[in-house]
Design an enzyme around this catalytic site. Structure first.
Site, mmCIF file in Angstrom:
data_model
loop_
_atom_site.group_PDB
_atom_site.id
_atom_site.type_symbol
_atom_site.label_atom_id
_atom_site.label_comp_id
_atom_site.label_asym_id
_atom_site.label_seq_id
_atom_site.Cartn_x
_atom_site.Cartn_y
_atom_site.Cartn_z
ATOM 1 N N TYR A 127 2.758 -1.027 4.755
ATOM 2 C CA TYR A 127 1.871 -0.308 3.813
ATOM 3 C C TYR A 127 0.646 -1.371 3.508
ATOM 4 O O TYR A 127 1.028 -2.292 3.043
ATOM 5 C CB TYR A 127 2.402 0.502 2.746
ATOM 6 C CG TYR A 127 1.366 0.987 1.941
ATOM 7 C CD1 TYR A 127 0.859 2.441 2.569
ATOM 8 C CD2 TYR A 127 0.901 0.637 0.780
ATOM 9 C CE1 TYR A 127 -0.094 3.047 1.773
ATOM 10 C CE2 TYR A 127 -0.053 1.408 -0.195
ATOM 11 C CZ TYR A 127 -0.611 2.649 0.593
ATOM 12 O OH TYR A 127 -1.547 3.361 -0.327
ATOM 13 N N ASP A 153 -1.083 -9.572 4.648
ATOM 14 C CA ASP A 153 -1.392 -8.749 3.581
ATOM 15 C C ASP A 153 -0.618 -9.244 2.289
ATOM 16 O O ASP A 153 0.714 -8.435 2.393
ATOM 17 C CB ASP A 153 -1.166 -7.116 3.954
ATOM 18 C CG ASP A 153 -1.393 -6.327 2.594
ATOM 19 O OD1 ASP A 153 -1.757 -6.680 1.634
ATOM 20 O OD2 ASP A 153 -1.381 -4.943 2.852
ATOM 21 N N LYS A 164 -3.458 -6.584 -6.549
ATOM 22 C CA LYS A 164 -2.612 -6.457 -7.526
ATOM 23 C C LYS A 164 -2.670 -7.518 -8.737
ATOM 24 O O LYS A 164 -3.500 -7.464 -9.527
ATOM 25 C CB LYS A 164 -1.237 -6.224 -6.807
ATOM 26 C CG LYS A 164 -1.013 -4.839 -6.394
ATOM 27 C CD LYS A 164 0.203 -4.340 -5.905
ATOM 28 C CE LYS A 164 0.158 -2.767 -5.435
ATOM 29 N NZ LYS A 164 0.330 -2.674 -3.890
HETATM 30 C C1 LIG Z 1 -0.634 -1.905 -3.010
HETATM 31 C C2 LIG Z 1 -0.754 -2.517 -1.624
HETATM 32 C C3 LIG Z 1 -1.803 -2.254 -1.046
HETATM 33 C C4 LIG Z 1 -2.965 -1.296 -1.423
HETATM 34 O O1 LIG Z 1 -3.754 -1.488 -2.648
HETATM 35 P P1 LIG Z 1 -4.544 -0.796 -3.462
HETATM 36 O O2 LIG Z 1 -4.933 -1.269 -4.638
HETATM 37 O O3 LIG Z 1 -3.579 0.407 -3.869
HETATM 38 O O4 LIG Z 1 -5.473 0.034 -2.713
HETATM 39 C C5 LIG Z 1 -2.062 -2.975 0.078
HETATM 40 N N1 LIG Z 1 -1.049 -3.667 0.717
HETATM 41 C C6 LIG Z 1 0.143 -3.793 -0.003
HETATM 42 C C7 LIG Z 1 1.100 -4.715 0.485
HETATM 43 C C8 LIG Z 1 0.322 -3.230 -1.256
HETATM 44 O O5 LIG Z 1 1.471 -3.441 -1.659
#
Ligand SMILES: *Cc1c(COP(=O)(O)O)cnc(C)c1O
Length: 434
Positions: A144, A241, A269
């Site tokens: 994701y 990511d 985050k």
């Molecule tokens: C939470 C998350 C995202 C998306 O971040 P948002 O601030 O919710 O758009 C992308 N990549 C990973 C791995 C995530 O855990």
């Protein structure tokens, strides 16, 4: 289970907000029941609008590694707010923030701030495509990366929870450029790169270096190194990511923990300290393609927002103190051991995956090494466990396919209380249909 004020707010919310929530997994669909509405948080605890207290392992889905309302972070936000909330002009805090992030993550030779993880991954892939002149992207089954069109293909997180592998509204023409392979399967990745129809057409491989959005699934030994080698040989970029893993599994993120240097990195985050901030960056020659230096356009009215920079800076400064990651490891290992023991004693098959302060207890008979094995978990039993934990005052992410997060505000006593709650919750949910 849901108190009267939460129930009333949810009724009003559903009338005006689709599903009553501003992000799908919050709706508790996969675990049954209705969401609790939260009123406030302090340290490792949150309180709902009905006055009930919970030990929190969601931490706003990852950002709150210091716990809720850390006094020094709140003070930093207060100070910044007094100077004005946004300018749309460069500020000193952005420079200090970027320098501190780079000092922790040296592969970020140049970086840019955005407001969400979604924006970070979307922008990283655009610059990867602009740099390589290639269109195709490889992602992991269940990975994701936010909700940009190109990445909503076989996605994890809420898409996994709700069983929406490919979102409606994503044009087939867009999805066609996204190739998907299973996590931890280097031969599959090799086969993809070797296929004549893809040769010289793959711009980037994007991975969560520890999968977090199908639940926590660590990389197999040598997997990340294999991706590094394969992408380098092909001329494709390797994008980590680290929106979830950055400053979560180590100071400097998973790339520091596993010793693999990607071409581009996304953070979010934790770097926002609980406010909307995220980062993408990496090799200087790639980032030089960004406007105004280069032809790849990317922008944001609130990018590098002063409040978010202040919260992020303070959070990172506090994390930089000696012993923080050792402390997170000690607490998380204690919880892991306690949960394993509780599951064994209750006779419930639980497979526990943990990397530092992120972990998932899968209700599975077998090892969980990828999305296919994660999906074999007993989600009905997870739902019963989730509700039983909530009744016992422990707030977990309302999905089997999410990670739990330890914070520095948790104590040994909190961990032990969680293990006791789990022992009783596991006993309660071990009988089918309970
Ligand atoms: C939470 C998350 C995202 C998306 O971040 P948002 O601030 O919710 O758009 C992308 N990549 C990973 C791995 C995530 O855990």
């Amino acid at each position: 289970m849901t108190g009267p004020r939460s129930a009333e707010l949810f009724r009003r919310a559903r009338d005006v907000i689709p599903g009553g929530v501003n992000s799908p997994v919050r709706a508790f669909r996969s675990v049954g029941g209705e969401p609790i509405f939260l009123a406030r948080g302090a340290g490792a605890r949150v309180w709902d609008v009905d006055g009930r207290e919970y030990l929190d392992y969601v931490g706003s889905w990852g950002p709150l590694v210091l716990g809720h309302a850390h006094p020094e972070v709140i003070e930093a936000i207060r100070e910044a707010a007094a100077d004005g909330t946004t300018f749309g002009a460069p500020t000193e805090r952005e420079v200090r923030f970027a320098e501190l992030v780079r000092s922790a993550v040296p592969s970020l030779e140049r970086l840019r701030c955005v407001s969400s993880g979604t924006e970070a991954t979307m922008s990283a892939l655009r610059v990867a495509r602009g740099f390589t002149g290639r269109d195709r992207i490889v992602k992991i089954d269940g990975g994701y990366h936010g909700h940009a069109d190109v990445l909503l293909v076989e996605a994890g997180s809420g898409a996994a929870t709700l069983g929406i592998p490919g979102s409606a509204g994503v044009p087939a023409d867009v999805a066609r450029n996204t190739l998907v392979v299973p996590w931890n399967d280097l031969p599959a990745m090799r086969a993809l790169f070797a296929a004549p129809e893809h040769r010289g057409k793959i711009a980037a491989v994007i991975v969560e270096p520890v999968c977090g959005n199908i639940g926590c699934v660590p990389p197999a030994p040598g997997y990340l190194e294999g991706l590094r080698e394969l992408t380098r040989e092909d001329g494709a970029l390797l994008v980590f990511d680290e929106v979830m893993t950055g400053f979560r599994v180590a100071w400097g993120g998973a790339q520091a923990r596993f010793g693999v240097r990607p071409d581009l990195t996304c953070l979010g985050k934790i770097v926002g300290g609980g406010l909307p901030a995220a980062v993408f960056g990496g090799r200087a020659d790639v980032m030089a393609k960004l406007a105004p230096e280069g032809p790849v356009y990317q922008a944001g009215t609130l990018s590098g927002n002063p409040l978010a920079m202040a919260a992020g800076l303070k959070t990172l400064e506090l994390l930089a103190r000696p012993g923080t990651y050792e402390r997170l490891e000690t607490l998380s290992a204690r919880l892991e051991a306690g949960l394993r023991g509780a599951a064994e004693r209750a006779g419930v098959a639980v497979h526990l995956n943990r990397v530092g302060a992120m972990f998932t207890a899968f209700f599975a008979e077998h090892a969980v090494v990828d999305y296919a094995t994660a999906k074999q978990s007993d989600t009905a039993r997870f739902g019963r466990y989730f509700r039983a934990m909530l009744e016992r005052g422990v707030y977990l992410a309302p999905s089997q396919f999410e990670a739990a997060f330890m914070s520095l505000a948790h104590t040994e006593a909190d961990v032990d209380a969680t293990v006791s709650a789990a022992a009783s919750a596991l006993a309660a949910c071990s009988s089918a249909g309970a």
